[in-house]
Enzyme design. Structure first.
Site, PDB file in Angstrom:
ATOM      1  N   HIS A 172      79.351 114.576 -17.225  1.00  0.00           N
ATOM      2  CA  HIS A 172      78.194 115.028 -18.003  1.00  0.00           C
ATOM      3  C   HIS A 172      76.914 114.848 -17.205  1.00  0.00           C
ATOM      4  O   HIS A 172      76.666 113.778 -16.645  1.00  0.00           O
ATOM      5  CB  HIS A 172      78.091 114.248 -19.312  1.00  0.00           C
ATOM      6  CG  HIS A 172      76.878 114.624 -20.129  1.00  0.00           C
ATOM      7  ND1 HIS A 172      76.701 115.885 -20.652  1.00  0.00           N
ATOM      8  CD2 HIS A 172      75.768 113.920 -20.461  1.00  0.00           C
ATOM      9  CE1 HIS A 172      75.562 115.934 -21.308  1.00  0.00           C
ATOM     10  NE2 HIS A 172      74.964 114.756 -21.194  1.00  0.00           N
ATOM     11  N   SER A 173      76.101 115.898 -17.155  1.00  0.00           N
ATOM     12  CA  SER A 173      74.793 115.872 -16.495  1.00  0.00           C
ATOM     13  C   SER A 173      74.964 115.473 -15.032  1.00  0.00           C
ATOM     14  O   SER A 173      75.636 116.167 -14.275  1.00  0.00           O
ATOM     15  CB  SER A 173      73.862 114.919 -17.256  1.00  0.00           C
ATOM     16  OG  SER A 173      72.519 115.125 -16.898  1.00  0.00           O
ATOM     17  N   MET A 174      74.388 114.355 -14.587  1.00  0.00           N
ATOM     18  CA  MET A 174      74.600 113.933 -13.207  1.00  0.00           C
ATOM     19  C   MET A 174      76.093 113.803 -12.913  1.00  0.00           C
ATOM     20  O   MET A 174      76.559 114.168 -11.822  1.00  0.00           O
ATOM     21  CB  MET A 174      73.908 112.588 -12.940  1.00  0.00           C
ATOM     22  CG  MET A 174      74.066 112.088 -11.504  1.00  0.00           C
ATOM     23  SD  MET A 174      73.470 110.393 -11.229  1.00  0.00           S
ATOM     24  CE  MET A 174      74.929 109.453 -11.695  1.00  0.00           C
ATOM     25  N   ALA A 179      78.441 115.588 -13.990  1.00  0.00           N
ATOM     26  CA  ALA A 179      79.044 116.902 -13.736  1.00  0.00           C
ATOM     27  C   ALA A 179      78.894 117.284 -12.272  1.00  0.00           C
ATOM     28  O   ALA A 179      79.824 117.818 -11.654  1.00  0.00           O
ATOM     29  CB  ALA A 179      78.396 117.963 -14.629  1.00  0.00           C
ATOM     30  N   SER A 193      79.605 119.317 -18.061  1.00  0.00           N
ATOM     31  CA  SER A 193      78.826 119.285 -19.296  1.00  0.00           C
ATOM     32  C   SER A 193      77.352 119.042 -18.998  1.00  0.00           C
ATOM     33  O   SER A 193      77.011 118.192 -18.168  1.00  0.00           O
ATOM     34  CB  SER A 193      79.359 118.163 -20.199  1.00  0.00           C
ATOM     35  OG  SER A 193      78.482 117.881 -21.268  1.00  0.00           O
TER      36      SER A 193
END
Length: 264
Positions: free
Chosen positions: A99-101, A103, A127
């Site tokens: 998720h975010s970083m 990802a 994500s």
């Protein structure tokens, strides 16, 4: 020699958290959290996933039980460090989620695995992150403490206790700044090949971090197809939509037949 082997094993084990061990699971799901996040972010997911999936959260240095270790400052050495300890865990089919970083780290990790000729994940699930071809640039990690805190609080994924407790904020600030520096100074290789595996793209439909077309840009990163899955919510839609997200992941990974998930 025996002590050195034990030390190596202990070092390798620091990187992985299993909140519910499932030795008979057919598939492992490796999870990487957002900037400043730790493995515990995924603690509740383990019980929401089917028995056939064992969740393994990757714990980066500098947080939770690894708080006494210095965080890694840049993407390349971080991916290299994870790659060096991951191979013994690839003894069964697996998928990768970030998720975010997380990802971006998961994508770079899959590229590294592909270069090394190691077993690829069945799926990469990303994500809350734009496709690498649309990599956003910013310098939030250079902001004042007050502006930095306000910006990360606005995303909704950080505990209000950080604002209310100067001691807690002082403790969390170095890792948060490090992670933002890592992701804000990250530049994807423009000559990267597409991954030879499918990608599932999850995103919050009201995420202020994503611009129009950012999620769709992941279609450039796979030769095996990309699907998009939108959820109600902002950048941290994962928290209120935890059950819907884990159901989506279960469906994506449940598409594989039992024969394709045979243990080596």
């Amino acid at each position: 020699m025996l002590n050195e082997i034990r030390q190596l094993q202990q070092y390798q084990q620091r990187w992985f958290r299993r909140f519910t061990e499932r030795p008979r699971a057919r598939l492992r799901l490796f999870c990487l959290a957002h900037a400043g996040g730790g493995a515990r972010f995924f603690a509740n997911w383990a019980q929401l996933l089917p028995e056939s999936i064992e969740l393994v959260a990757i714990q980066l240095p500098g947080r939770e039980e690894r708080i006494d270790e210095p965080p890694i400052e840049h993407m390349t050495p971080l991916v290299s460090a994870i790659s060096n300890v991951l191979q013994p865990w690839l003894d069964r089919p697996y998928a990768m989620f970030g998720h975010s970083m997380g990802a971006a780290v998961a994508h770079e990790l899959c590229l590294s695995i592909q270069r090394q000729g190691l077993p690829l994940p069945l799926r990469l699930l990303v994500s809350g992150r734009e496709g690498p071809s649309r990599n956003h640039s910013s310098k939030l990690h250079k902001a004042s403490d007050e502006d930095f805190l306000a910006a990360i609080m606005a995303l909704g994924g950080t505990s209000p206790a950080l604002r209310e407790s100067p001691e807690l904020f002082t403790l969390a600030l170095p890792v948060l700044r490090n992670d933002y520096r890592l992701i804000e100074t990250y530049h994807p290789n423009p000559r990267r090949p597409p991954l030879s595996l499918p990608i599932e793209v999850l995103f919050g439909q009201d995420d202020p971090e994503l611009h129009p077309g950012d999620a769709q840009a992941w279609t450039l990163e796979s030769s095996q197809g990309v699907r998009l899955h939108g959820f109600h919510g902002g950048h941290f839609y994962l928290t209120p939509q935890r059950q819907a997200v884990t159901q989506c992941i279960s469906r994506c990974l449940g598409e594989y037949s039992p024969e394709s998930l045979e243990m080596p």
